[in-house]
Design a protein around this motif. Sequence first.
Motif, PDB file in Angstrom:
ATOM      1  N   ASN A  62       0.849  -1.189   0.000  1.00  0.00           N
ATOM      2  CA  ASN A  62       0.000   0.000   0.000  1.00  0.00           C
ATOM      3  C   ASN A  62       0.881   1.235   0.000  1.00  0.00           C
ATOM      4  O   ASN A  62       1.698   1.401   0.887  1.00  0.00           O
ATOM      5  CB  ASN A  62      -0.885   0.022   1.249  1.00  0.00           C
ATOM      6  CG  ASN A  62      -1.730  -1.209   1.375  1.00  0.00           C
ATOM      7  OD1 ASN A  62      -2.579  -1.443   0.538  1.00  0.00           O
ATOM      8  ND2 ASN A  62      -1.493  -1.998   2.388  1.00  0.00           N
ATOM      9  N   PHE A 122      -9.363  -1.312  -1.926  1.00  0.00           N
ATOM     10  CA  PHE A 122      -9.329  -2.290  -0.852  1.00  0.00           C
ATOM     11  C   PHE A 122     -10.434  -3.327  -1.029  1.00  0.00           C
ATOM     12  O   PHE A 122     -10.207  -4.529  -0.876  1.00  0.00           O
ATOM     13  CB  PHE A 122      -9.467  -1.580   0.496  1.00  0.00           C
ATOM     14  CG  PHE A 122      -9.290  -2.494   1.665  1.00  0.00           C
ATOM     15  CD1 PHE A 122      -8.032  -2.985   1.985  1.00  0.00           C
ATOM     16  CD2 PHE A 122     -10.372  -2.868   2.436  1.00  0.00           C
ATOM     17  CE1 PHE A 122      -7.861  -3.837   3.066  1.00  0.00           C
ATOM     18  CE2 PHE A 122     -10.216  -3.722   3.514  1.00  0.00           C
ATOM     19  CZ  PHE A 122      -8.962  -4.208   3.835  1.00  0.00           C
ATOM     20  N   TRP A 180      -5.964   6.553   4.800  1.00  0.00           N
ATOM     21  CA  TRP A 180      -7.156   5.998   4.195  1.00  0.00           C
ATOM     22  C   TRP A 180      -8.008   7.104   3.583  1.00  0.00           C
ATOM     23  O   TRP A 180      -8.111   8.193   4.135  1.00  0.00           O
ATOM     24  CB  TRP A 180      -7.953   5.247   5.248  1.00  0.00           C
ATOM     25  CG  TRP A 180      -7.230   4.044   5.757  1.00  0.00           C
ATOM     26  CD1 TRP A 180      -7.396   2.764   5.322  1.00  0.00           C
ATOM     27  CD2 TRP A 180      -6.240   3.982   6.783  1.00  0.00           C
ATOM     28  NE1 TRP A 180      -6.560   1.923   6.012  1.00  0.00           N
ATOM     29  CE2 TRP A 180      -5.828   2.648   6.904  1.00  0.00           C
ATOM     30  CE3 TRP A 180      -5.635   4.943   7.597  1.00  0.00           C
ATOM     31  CZ2 TRP A 180      -4.864   2.236   7.816  1.00  0.00           C
ATOM     32  CZ3 TRP A 180      -4.662   4.529   8.498  1.00  0.00           C
ATOM     33  CH2 TRP A 180      -4.298   3.201   8.604  1.00  0.00           C
ATOM     34  N   GLU A 181      -8.637   6.800   2.497  1.00  0.00           N
ATOM     35  CA  GLU A 181      -9.519   7.745   1.810  1.00  0.00           C
ATOM     36  C   GLU A 181     -10.586   8.246   2.787  1.00  0.00           C
ATOM     37  O   GLU A 181     -11.309   7.463   3.397  1.00  0.00           O
ATOM     38  CB  GLU A 181     -10.164   7.028   0.625  1.00  0.00           C
ATOM     39  CG  GLU A 181     -11.199   7.812  -0.120  1.00  0.00           C
ATOM     40  CD  GLU A 181     -11.843   7.006  -1.233  1.00  0.00           C
ATOM     41  OE1 GLU A 181     -12.353   7.647  -2.154  1.00  0.00           O
ATOM     42  OE2 GLU A 181     -11.847   5.746  -1.179  1.00  0.00           O
ATOM     43  N   TRP A 205     -16.210   2.936   4.828  1.00  0.00           N
ATOM     44  CA  TRP A 205     -15.338   1.854   5.301  1.00  0.00           C
ATOM     45  C   TRP A 205     -16.087   0.913   6.239  1.00  0.00           C
ATOM     46  O   TRP A 205     -15.485   0.034   6.841  1.00  0.00           O
ATOM     47  CB  TRP A 205     -14.134   2.451   6.030  1.00  0.00           C
ATOM     48  CG  TRP A 205     -13.179   3.154   5.128  1.00  0.00           C
ATOM     49  CD1 TRP A 205     -13.088   4.496   4.930  1.00  0.00           C
ATOM     50  CD2 TRP A 205     -12.186   2.560   4.290  1.00  0.00           C
ATOM     51  NE1 TRP A 205     -12.093   4.769   4.034  1.00  0.00           N
ATOM     52  CE2 TRP A 205     -11.514   3.607   3.620  1.00  0.00           C
ATOM     53  CE3 TRP A 205     -11.794   1.258   4.034  1.00  0.00           C
ATOM     54  CZ2 TRP A 205     -10.484   3.374   2.722  1.00  0.00           C
ATOM     55  CZ3 TRP A 205     -10.760   1.032   3.141  1.00  0.00           C
ATOM     56  CH2 TRP A 205     -10.121   2.077   2.491  1.00  0.00           C
ATOM     57  N   LEU A 213      -4.888   4.993   0.510  1.00  0.00           N
ATOM     58  CA  LEU A 213      -5.630   3.762   0.260  1.00  0.00           C
ATOM     59  C   LEU A 213      -7.093   4.103   0.031  1.00  0.00           C
ATOM     60  O   LEU A 213      -7.747   4.695   0.891  1.00  0.00           O
ATOM     61  CB  LEU A 213      -5.491   2.799   1.437  1.00  0.00           C
ATOM     62  CG  LEU A 213      -6.227   1.472   1.313  1.00  0.00           C
ATOM     63  CD1 LEU A 213      -5.776   0.686   0.080  1.00  0.00           C
ATOM     64  CD2 LEU A 213      -6.041   0.648   2.575  1.00  0.00           C
ATOM     65  N   LYS A 214      -7.591   3.732  -1.129  1.00  0.00           N
ATOM     66  CA  LYS A 214      -8.990   3.996  -1.475  1.00  0.00           C
ATOM     67  C   LYS A 214      -9.852   2.799  -1.121  1.00  0.00           C
ATOM     68  O   LYS A 214      -9.450   1.652  -1.284  1.00  0.00           O
ATOM     69  CB  LYS A 214      -9.103   4.316  -2.966  1.00  0.00           C
ATOM     70  CG  LYS A 214      -8.394   5.596  -3.326  1.00  0.00           C
ATOM     71  CD  LYS A 214      -8.544   5.920  -4.782  1.00  0.00           C
ATOM     72  CE  LYS A 214      -7.828   7.234  -5.060  1.00  0.00           C
ATOM     73  NZ  LYS A 214      -7.842   7.573  -6.468  1.00  0.00           N
ATOM     74  N   GLN A 215     -11.049   3.082  -0.677  1.00  0.00           N
ATOM     75  CA  GLN A 215     -11.969   2.012  -0.283  1.00  0.00           C
ATOM     76  C   GLN A 215     -12.257   1.094  -1.459  1.00  0.00           C
ATOM     77  O   GLN A 215     -12.324  -0.117  -1.295  1.00  0.00           O
ATOM     78  CB  GLN A 215     -13.262   2.621   0.278  1.00  0.00           C
ATOM     79  CG  GLN A 215     -14.175   1.623   0.962  1.00  0.00           C
ATOM     80  CD  GLN A 215     -15.026   0.800   0.003  1.00  0.00           C
ATOM     81  OE1 GLN A 215     -15.311   1.207  -1.113  1.00  0.00           O
ATOM     82  NE2 GLN A 215     -15.435  -0.364   0.457  1.00  0.00           N
ATOM     83  N   PHE A 243      -7.652  -0.772  11.915  1.00  0.00           N
ATOM     84  CA  PHE A 243      -8.186  -1.054  10.589  1.00  0.00           C
ATOM     85  C   PHE A 243      -8.159  -2.556  10.289  1.00  0.00           C
ATOM     86  O   PHE A 243      -9.086  -3.100   9.695  1.00  0.00           O
ATOM     87  CB  PHE A 243      -7.387  -0.292   9.527  1.00  0.00           C
ATOM     88  CG  PHE A 243      -7.927  -0.449   8.138  1.00  0.00           C
ATOM     89  CD1 PHE A 243      -9.026   0.295   7.718  1.00  0.00           C
ATOM     90  CD2 PHE A 243      -7.344  -1.339   7.246  1.00  0.00           C
ATOM     91  CE1 PHE A 243      -9.538   0.138   6.440  1.00  0.00           C
ATOM     92  CE2 PHE A 243      -7.853  -1.492   5.964  1.00  0.00           C
ATOM     93  CZ  PHE A 243      -8.953  -0.749   5.565  1.00  0.00           C
TER      94      PHE A 243
END
Length: 131
Positions: free
Chosen positions: A29, A38, A67-68, A73, A33-35, A104
């Motif tokens: 990563n 992921f 994280w985005e 999420w 980091l985009k949902q 996470f």
Amino acid sequence: MCKSQLSKKIITMAAQSQYEPPDICVLRNSGLLKQSEFAAEQRALAPKIDSGSKPRLLAVLENFEGWERGADWNDLDFLISHSDEIAKIAIVGEQRWETQALAFAGAGVRRAPVKFFPPNELDAAQAWLAE
């Protein structure tokens, strides 16, 4: 696992997915980091687990920016349906991400042990996964 083997077992979040025996899945990563990325990786891993694999996950956070924000999420479907089949999770990254990365990854929520390692302990993370 030696570094030449490790390079063959990399899943890049934005480009391609690879999963190879012996049940070690490496997630690299970088950036934000985009949902959606992921979720795509979870969808790629799910059939492997459904076919009997009990993966050990190695998440390597390189030049990680978090994280985005504003993304949903809260989708727990993968965690609920596949969490018990994941053997271990090792996270390698800068110390500033430790608390958030462990949360996470579901440390303390899932049965699998989750452990954080600083960047200079990649070999230790790999050894721990192999135990």
